[in-house]
Scaffold this active site. Sequence first.
Site, short mmCIF file in Angstrom:
data_model
loop_
_atom_site.label_atom_id
_atom_site.label_comp_id
_atom_site.label_asym_id
_atom_site.label_seq_id
_atom_site.Cartn_x
_atom_site.Cartn_y
_atom_site.Cartn_z
CD1 TRP A 68 -2.45 1.81 0.43
CD2 TRP A 68 -2.60 1.32 2.62
NE1 TRP A 68 -3.40 2.63 0.98
CE2 TRP A 68 -3.52 2.35 2.32
CE3 TRP A 68 -2.52 0.83 3.93
CZ2 TRP A 68 -4.34 2.90 3.30
CZ3 TRP A 68 -3.35 1.39 4.89
CH2 TRP A 68 -4.25 2.41 4.57
CG HIS A 113 9.11 -7.51 5.07
ND1 HIS A 113 8.26 -6.44 5.17
CD2 HIS A 113 8.54 -8.37 4.18
CE1 HIS A 113 7.21 -6.63 4.37
NE2 HIS A 113 7.36 -7.78 3.76
NE ARG A 135 -3.03 -4.33 9.50
CZ ARG A 135 -3.45 -5.21 8.58
NH1 ARG A 135 -2.56 -5.93 7.90
NH2 ARG A 135 -4.74 -5.36 8.33
CB SER A 143 -2.74 -9.64 7.85
OG SER A 143 -2.44 -9.43 6.49
CE1 TYR A 202 -2.58 -1.99 6.39
CE2 TYR A 202 -4.51 -1.48 7.73
CZ TYR A 202 -3.94 -2.11 6.64
OH TYR A 202 -4.73 -2.85 5.80
N GLY A 270 -7.79 -5.92 4.42
CA GLY A 270 -7.25 -4.59 4.68
C GLY A 270 -8.01 -3.80 5.72
#
Length: 305
Positions: A68, A113, A135, A143, A202, A270
């Site tokens: 995103w 990452h 997040r 997720s 997020y 999402g």
Amino acid sequence: MEGERTPEILDYRNENGHGWSFYKNDSVLRMIVTTPEDDMETLRKVKRFELRDDDVLIATYPKCGSHWLWEIVTMLRTGNSEYNMNAKEFAMLEIPKSERPDELPSPRVLNSHLHFRHLPEKLVEKQIKTILLLRNPKDVSVSFFNHLNGLKLNYRFDGTYSEFLDLFLEGKMSNSDYADYVKDWLQVKQDNPDLPMLTLFYENLKKDPVTNIRTVAEFIGLSVSDELCEQIAEACSFKKLKSADTEIKEHARNQSDIWKEGHHRWYRKGEVGDWKNWITVAQNETFDDVIERRFQGAGIVFTYE
């Protein structure tokens, strides 16, 4: 990074055989996909990677919104809301074919990452603008489970979410514990005041995309119109990004050998708060205890719904 000796293999699969084997590289758990030696060579290449002065780096733990944000920053730098034909994996430093980012024209939007200790050596020296996207850990766990459960590859997860959650809370994940990852980056920011670094959440990006897109633009030194921020927010809505990933991206072709039928590659829901559909009351109490203990002193306040 650790030396050339053969690293110890850590088998962290549960009694049902679900989970993974790891080795440790500079105290970070690394999943064994091929061999530790191959992974160590990949990390060596990342350390040697030649950064350019106008690079931007997006740093995230898995499933925290890297696709995103990569699309958003890429659109900001091109000055329009058109989708890049490539996927963000082309600009991901630790993908084994790490020559891909080298082939990208400037200005590049890189992503990773990895922990700071595994990233290119001159990140601080070159003062590369770095965006850390966080997040809430409950939605991350859900997720991440669905992502790994949807794969056909050898690092997929075939167990239940409950089994996965046990491993997640114990930090038996590739790139180690989420709290360790977050605290490591917060320490980086404290230890390297000259490193230009923006921390986003997020949930805030979801709640008010236009304001956060403008914040990103200002951070990377761009003057943008309200109209462009609104256009990018619309183009990068979850529904439209999911469609673009399937219909536009070059990597979308022939993915049946990677993903189980019915599983979308990168985009599932999402949503903020989907964890409530997965985590029981008892599990939530345990999760809260772990979060309170592991994030103590970090100064991070997550939004869970």
